[in-house]
Each structure stands twice: as structure tokens, then as C-alpha cells.
Motif scaffolding. Structure first.
Motif, PDB file in Angstrom:
ATOM      1  N   ASN A 156       0.828  -1.220   0.000  1.00 25.05           N
ATOM      2  CA  ASN A 156       0.000   0.000   0.000  1.00 25.05           C
ATOM      3  C   ASN A 156       0.857   1.262   0.000  1.00 25.05           C
ATOM      4  O   ASN A 156       0.509   2.253  -0.643  1.00 25.05           O
ATOM      5  N   GLU A 157       1.970   1.221   0.719  1.00 22.17           N
ATOM      6  CA  GLU A 157       2.889   2.360   0.737  1.00 22.17           C
ATOM      7  C   GLU A 157       3.465   2.606  -0.667  1.00 22.17           C
ATOM      8  O   GLU A 157       3.565   3.744  -1.125  1.00 22.17           O
ATOM      9  N   ALA A 158       3.811   1.531  -1.367  1.00 22.04           N
ATOM     10  CA  ALA A 158       4.334   1.657  -2.732  1.00 22.04           C
ATOM     11  C   ALA A 158       3.261   2.210  -3.676  1.00 22.04           C
ATOM     12  O   ALA A 158       3.532   3.105  -4.483  1.00 22.04           O
ATOM     13  N   ILE A 159       2.059   1.683  -3.575  1.00 24.22           N
ATOM     14  CA  ILE A 159       0.962   2.139  -4.439  1.00 24.22           C
ATOM     15  C   ILE A 159       0.677   3.623  -4.203  1.00 24.22           C
ATOM     16  O   ILE A 159       0.517   4.391  -5.157  1.00 24.22           O
ATOM     17  N   GLU A 160       0.638   4.029  -2.947  1.00 23.40           N
ATOM     18  CA  GLU A 160       0.399   5.441  -2.618  1.00 23.40           C
ATOM     19  C   GLU A 160       1.482   6.340  -3.214  1.00 23.40           C
ATOM     20  O   GLU A 160       1.191   7.381  -3.810  1.00 23.40           O
ATOM     21  N   ALA A 161       2.735   5.932  -3.067  1.00 22.95           N
ATOM     22  CA  ALA A 161       3.840   6.733  -3.610  1.00 22.95           C
ATOM     23  C   ALA A 161       3.785   6.788  -5.134  1.00 22.95           C
ATOM     24  O   ALA A 161       4.010   7.852  -5.724  1.00 22.95           O
ATOM     25  N   LEU A 162       3.482   5.683  -5.780  1.00 25.45           N
ATOM     26  CA  LEU A 162       3.409   5.666  -7.251  1.00 25.45           C
ATOM     27  C   LEU A 162       2.271   6.544  -7.748  1.00 25.45           C
ATOM     28  O   LEU A 162       2.402   7.197  -8.783  1.00 25.45           O
ATOM     29  N   ASN A 163       1.180   6.564  -7.027  1.00 22.87           N
ATOM     30  CA  ASN A 163       0.033   7.386  -7.433  1.00 22.87           C
ATOM     31  C   ASN A 163       0.247   8.868  -7.172  1.00 22.87           C
ATOM     32  O   ASN A 163      -0.366   9.702  -7.837  1.00 22.87           O
ATOM     33  N   THR A 164       1.113   9.216  -6.224  1.00 23.90           N
ATOM     34  CA  THR A 164       1.311  10.629  -5.892  1.00 23.90           C
ATOM     35  C   THR A 164       2.578  11.207  -6.502  1.00 23.90           C
ATOM     36  O   THR A 164       2.527  12.260  -7.132  1.00 23.90           O
ATOM     37  N   THR A 165       3.710  10.539  -6.326  1.00 21.93           N
ATOM     38  CA  THR A 165       4.977  11.092  -6.816  1.00 21.93           C
ATOM     39  C   THR A 165       5.516  10.381  -8.047  1.00 21.93           C
ATOM     40  O   THR A 165       6.448  10.868  -8.674  1.00 21.93           O
ATOM     41  N   GLY A 166       4.974   9.197  -8.359  1.00 20.50           N
ATOM     42  CA  GLY A 166       5.434   8.469  -9.538  1.00 20.50           C
ATOM     43  C   GLY A 166       6.607   7.547  -9.277  1.00 20.50           C
ATOM     44  O   GLY A 166       7.025   6.817 -10.163  1.00 20.50           O
ATOM     45  N   LYS A 167       7.146   7.592  -8.048  1.00 24.79           N
ATOM     46  CA  LYS A 167       8.239   6.667  -7.734  1.00 24.79           C
ATOM     47  C   LYS A 167       8.190   6.289  -6.265  1.00 24.79           C
ATOM     48  O   LYS A 167       7.613   7.008  -5.436  1.00 24.79           O
ATOM     49  N   PHE A 168       8.809   5.173  -5.976  1.00 23.84           N
ATOM     50  CA  PHE A 168       8.844   4.634  -4.615  1.00 23.84           C
ATOM     51  C   PHE A 168      10.251   4.127  -4.353  1.00 23.84           C
ATOM     52  O   PHE A 168      10.785   3.333  -5.133  1.00 23.84           O
ATOM     53  N   VAL A 169      10.867   4.608  -3.275  1.00 24.46           N
ATOM     54  CA  VAL A 169      12.202   4.168  -2.880  1.00 24.46           C
ATOM     55  C   VAL A 169      12.159   3.843  -1.391  1.00 24.46           C
ATOM     56  O   VAL A 169      11.778   4.693  -0.581  1.00 24.46           O
ATOM     57  N   ARG A 170      12.525   2.613  -1.049  1.00 18.98           N
ATOM     58  CA  ARG A 170      12.488   2.212   0.351  1.00 18.98           C
ATOM     59  C   ARG A 170      13.493   1.090   0.592  1.00 18.98           C
ATOM     60  O   ARG A 170      13.682   0.227  -0.262  1.00 18.98           O
ATOM     61  N   ALA A 171      14.130   1.122   1.743  1.00 18.95           N
ATOM     62  CA  ALA A 171      15.096   0.091   2.129  1.00 18.95           C
ATOM     63  C   ALA A 171      14.435  -0.902   3.079  1.00 18.95           C
ATOM     64  O   ALA A 171      13.679  -0.502   3.975  1.00 18.95           O
ATOM     65  N   TYR A 172      14.729  -2.163   2.874  1.00 19.59           N
ATOM     66  CA  TYR A 172      14.172  -3.227   3.698  1.00 19.59           C
ATOM     67  C   TYR A 172      15.287  -4.141   4.199  1.00 19.59           C
ATOM     68  O   TYR A 172      16.187  -4.503   3.443  1.00 19.59           O
ATOM     69  N   PRO A 173      15.195  -4.557   5.463  1.00 18.15           N
ATOM     70  CA  PRO A 173      16.211  -5.453   6.026  1.00 18.15           C
ATOM     71  C   PRO A 173      15.908  -6.918   5.715  1.00 18.15           C
ATOM     72  O   PRO A 173      14.762  -7.300   5.493  1.00 18.15           O
ATOM     73  N   MET A 174      16.965  -7.707   5.715  1.00 18.05           N
ATOM     74  CA  MET A 174      16.852  -9.154   5.528  1.00 18.05           C
ATOM     75  C   MET A 174      17.807  -9.828   6.498  1.00 18.05           C
ATOM     76  O   MET A 174      18.862  -9.279   6.810  1.00 18.05           O
ATOM     77  N   GLU A 175      17.458 -11.019   6.933  1.00 17.86           N
ATOM     78  CA  GLU A 175      18.340 -11.820   7.773  1.00 17.86           C
ATOM     79  C   GLU A 175      18.608 -13.144   7.081  1.00 17.86           C
ATOM     80  O   GLU A 175      17.675 -13.822   6.646  1.00 17.86           O
ATOM     81  N   ILE A 176      19.884 -13.500   6.989  1.00 21.51           N
ATOM     82  CA  ILE A 176      20.295 -14.767   6.392  1.00 21.51           C
ATOM     83  C   ILE A 176      20.678 -15.679   7.550  1.00 21.51           C
ATOM     84  O   ILE A 176      21.559 -15.335   8.344  1.00 21.51           O
TER      85      ILE A 176
END
Length: 161
Positions: free
Chosen positions: A111-131
């Protein structure tokens, strides 16, 4: 291109950069809401110390956030360009056996990505991962920054950035 979970799983399992490093997609979750990945230790990815080469671990984490967001957003009707913008890794413990990780895309993330794409046209976000190893011990942590751009505003054809 919209594909099924099974098609993408097998395509990636035999994709040479992953296959020869023994990076194996165990499964894509229903509706591309996640993916389970295993990194096998083998002659092809073992380093001088007998653990899994750090580059293999780093490479294993590269495509999955971008692939999941791409498939999910296409199913929402978006035409997007998605890639991993940046990544950083912290090696905490040698990978002396197979390693595992899961990537999940929550409703909130989508939903955060969809909101950003609909308002600013791009979405940039960092996500953590654990191996983790088979004992559940964290061997590495990764931060992947995903870039998604809405192409409905005019980009045509393949573009190199």
C-alpha cells in the motif's frame, strides 16, 4: 511480464548466476507475497576458509524484493520499472552450512508503494533481511533499497540507467 509463481521459481533456479552459485528458490508464496530461498554450500561457492563465499550470499539477496514488487504492482495494474538501487551487508558469522532467508511483502509495504506511485510516480524504500543457517543463527544481515518507477507517465521501451 506477469508470470506464475511456479514459472518464475523454475526460471530463477536455472538462471546461471543463481544456479552456479547454488542459490535455490524453494518457493514463491501465493500471489507473490513472499519467497523462500536456500543457499547450498558447494565446491562452486566455498571460500578459502570453508564457508560460503560472501559474494554468493550478497548475490542471493539481490533480485527478490524487486521481483516481488514488480509482480505485485503489475497485478495492481501498474506499468513499472523496478530494480535494486543499493544494498549493504554485514557478515556476522561464517556460513559453514546451507543458509536460508525469506522475503515477505506485507499489505502495508504494498500500500505504501501504491500510494507513492500514485502521488509522486516513484517509490524508494530500504528493507532489512536476515540470512540464517539451519540452526536459526543469523549469519548475515542485508539492507536492500528498492526503486520503483511508474512508467504510465511516458517511458517507452527498454532503457539503461
Amino acid at each position: 511480464m506477469i508470470v506464475s509463481e511456479k514459472t518464475l521459481k523454475w526460471g530463477l533456479c536455472f538462471y546461471p548466476p543463481l544456479f552456479f552459485q547454488r542459490i535455490w528458490v524453494k518457493r514463491f508464496h501465493q500471489g507473490f507475497r513472499g519467497v523462500d530461498v536456500k543457499i547450498y554450500k558447494s565446491l562452486f561457492n566455498k571460500n578459502y576458509n570453508g564457508s560460503i563465499f560472501g559474494g554468493t550470499i550478497y548475490a542471493a539477496t539481490d533480485p527478490f524484493f524487486a521481483l516481488l514488487f514488480d509482480q505485485l504492482l503489475q497485478r495492481e495494474g501498474f506499468k513499472v520499472r523496478v530494480w535494486l538501487k543499493s544494498a549493504s551487508i554485514q557478515y556476522l558469522k561464517p556460513g559453514r552450512s546451507a543458509l536460508y532467508f525469506t522475503v515477505l511483502i506485507t499489505d502495508e509495504m504494498l500500500n505504501e508503494a501504491i500510494e507513492a506511485l500514485n502521488t509522486t510516480g516513484k517509490f524508494v524504500r530500504a528493507y532489512p533481511m536476515e540470512i540464517k543457517n539451519s540452526d536459526g543463527e543469523i549469519c548475515a544481515t542485508v539492507m536492500n533499497e528498492v526503486y520503483v518507477r511508474n512508467l504510465h507517465s511516458g517511458e517507452n521501451g527498454p532503457v539503461a540507467y
